[in-house]
Scaffold this active site. Sequence first.
Site, PDB file in Angstrom:
ATOM      1  N   SER A 149       0.857  -1.186   0.000  1.00  9.23           N
ATOM      2  CA  SER A 149       0.000   0.000   0.000  1.00  9.23           C
ATOM      3  C   SER A 149       0.893   1.236   0.000  1.00  9.23           C
ATOM      4  O   SER A 149       2.099   1.136   0.242  1.00  9.23           O
ATOM      5  CB  SER A 149      -0.874  -0.013   1.265  1.00  9.23           C
ATOM      6  N   TYR A 162      -3.458  -0.711  10.049  1.00  5.73           N
ATOM      7  CA  TYR A 162      -3.285  -0.884   8.604  1.00  5.73           C
ATOM      8  C   TYR A 162      -1.888  -0.415   8.182  1.00  5.73           C
ATOM      9  O   TYR A 162      -1.179  -1.129   7.463  1.00  5.73           O
ATOM     10  CB  TYR A 162      -4.357  -0.106   7.848  1.00  5.73           C
TER      11      TYR A 162
END
Length: 257
Positions: A149, A162
């Site tokens: 990501s 996350y």
Amino acid sequence: MPKFDRNSYNLEGKVALITGGARGLGRNYSIALSMYGADIFVAAENEEGWDEIREIVEANGRQIGFIKQDITKPGAADTIVDAVIEKFGHLDILVNNAGIQIRNDVLDFKDEDWYKVIDVNLNGLYMLSHAAAKVMAKQKHGKIINIGSMQSYRAGKRIFPYAASKHGVLGLTRAYADALAPYNIQVNGLAPGYIITDMTRSLQQDPVRGPEIREHIPSGEWGVPEQLMGPMVFLASEASDYVTGVMLPVDGGYLLR
């Protein structure tokens, strides 16, 4: 001496295991790899999207298998890999795509949400990589592709687990690439930028962050899932045999600024 030709991207005879491969970006990875000849095996915790992805993969002339399995459960990784081997006889490509994101303010973040995200995004990914590596090492070849990501590189001030998990994915990608290189297994990552998906809908619609993100991207546009399909095929194919330990950003240049 390896040669490069049009067959360098050919995945015929390969089997790809994709977690969450029937929905979201995982659906696009399943489509892309089957277009280039790979048979697909989807592991997911529910059956949403199974009929549609089956139809697409079979229309591409490939076979597909499924298992309903929560990847965070003890023994799940071995169960999934065993199911792939039972159906196809081998496993050549693992795409660790399954992931979740929970947002909250720093002082309100719940412990249980931390554990939930880390379990799926990092622990589940590790366990599947470990189980797949045992099979691939015996075969003396394999590709493990981890989905990172922008938060593999940046802070995420409302998505703490996350961000931590995706930093961990980058580190694990590098460590496994080094450890598995003697077995002719390449381990790389794909780091999507700001892509239009259900997971990013709240950001797209945020009156402050939405425009900020768009202005930060050199092209001024969010990406679309189809723009990840080519890089996925590259990392899964023989064309990337001398590429390992890399987290490839597909971000429209977002990290340049």
